[in-house]
Design a protein around this motif. Structure first.
Motif, short mmCIF file in Angstrom:
data_model
loop_
_atom_site.label_atom_id
_atom_site.label_comp_id
_atom_site.label_asym_id
_atom_site.label_seq_id
_atom_site.Cartn_x
_atom_site.Cartn_y
_atom_site.Cartn_z
N GLU A 70 -2.08 -14.51 -38.78
CA GLU A 70 -1.19 -15.81 -38.14
C GLU A 70 0.21 -15.87 -38.09
N LYS A 71 0.82 -14.96 -38.91
CA LYS A 71 2.26 -14.91 -38.92
C LYS A 71 2.63 -13.36 -39.34
N THR A 99 -7.30 -11.13 -37.20
CA THR A 99 -6.40 -12.13 -36.92
C THR A 99 -5.30 -12.06 -37.94
N ARG A 124 2.10 -13.80 -33.87
CA ARG A 124 0.85 -14.22 -34.22
C ARG A 124 0.00 -12.95 -33.59
N GLU A 173 -3.83 -10.98 -32.84
CA GLU A 173 -5.30 -10.79 -32.71
C GLU A 173 -5.74 -9.57 -32.24
N VAL A 183 5.48 -17.13 -32.12
CA VAL A 183 5.07 -18.38 -32.60
C VAL A 183 6.40 -19.43 -32.84
#
Length: 130
Positions: free
Chosen positions: A99-100, A97, A83, A85, A73
């Motif tokens: 995100e960070k 998931t 990130r 998934e 990211v």
């Protein structure tokens, strides 16, 4: 997103509901993020600093094959934020998931150490340039 790791869900990976135990999956994700960051930052003394909200979207069961995807990211002076998934390899259903995930490069003194990186490098490219 590149999916680097596959895992086969075995009986020892299950919770009492007979689905993948979330703690096991988070262990695999943390290891995958660490390996990715260590290779990118070229420092084995890289640690997990932060993991944002974890969004479980579906589950996996015994016999399923899942894959863990990681993508960069941003780069900080001593960190790399990723990130993640996780999806079912066969159905492509998203399982989770994040995100960070922030990984930090440390020096010998255990304190954050600038890494001097600003973009993703591939090992094959490093080898061609040496």
């Amino acid at each position: 997103m590149r999916f680097h790791t596959r895992k086969w869900i075995k009986p020892e990976d299950l919770n009492p509901n007979e689905t993948l135990f979330g703690g096991r999956l988070l262990e695999w994700i943390d290891e995958e993020a660490a390996l990715y960051a260590i290779i990118q930052l070229e420092n084995q003394r890289t640690v997990t600093k932060f993991i944002s909200e974890i969004n479980f979207k579906s589950s996996a069961k015994k016999g399923d094959i899942i894959e863990i995807g990681i993508e960069p990211v941003s780069f900080g002076s001593s960190s790399l934020t990723l990130r993640c998934e996780v999806r079912n390899k066969m159905t492509r259903d998203v399982i989770l998931t994040i995100e960070k995930i922030t990984m930090v490069s440390l020096g010998d003194d255990g304190k954050p150490k600038p890494h001097g990186k600003s973009e993703i490098e591939f090992v094959k490219d490093r080898l061609e340039n040496s």
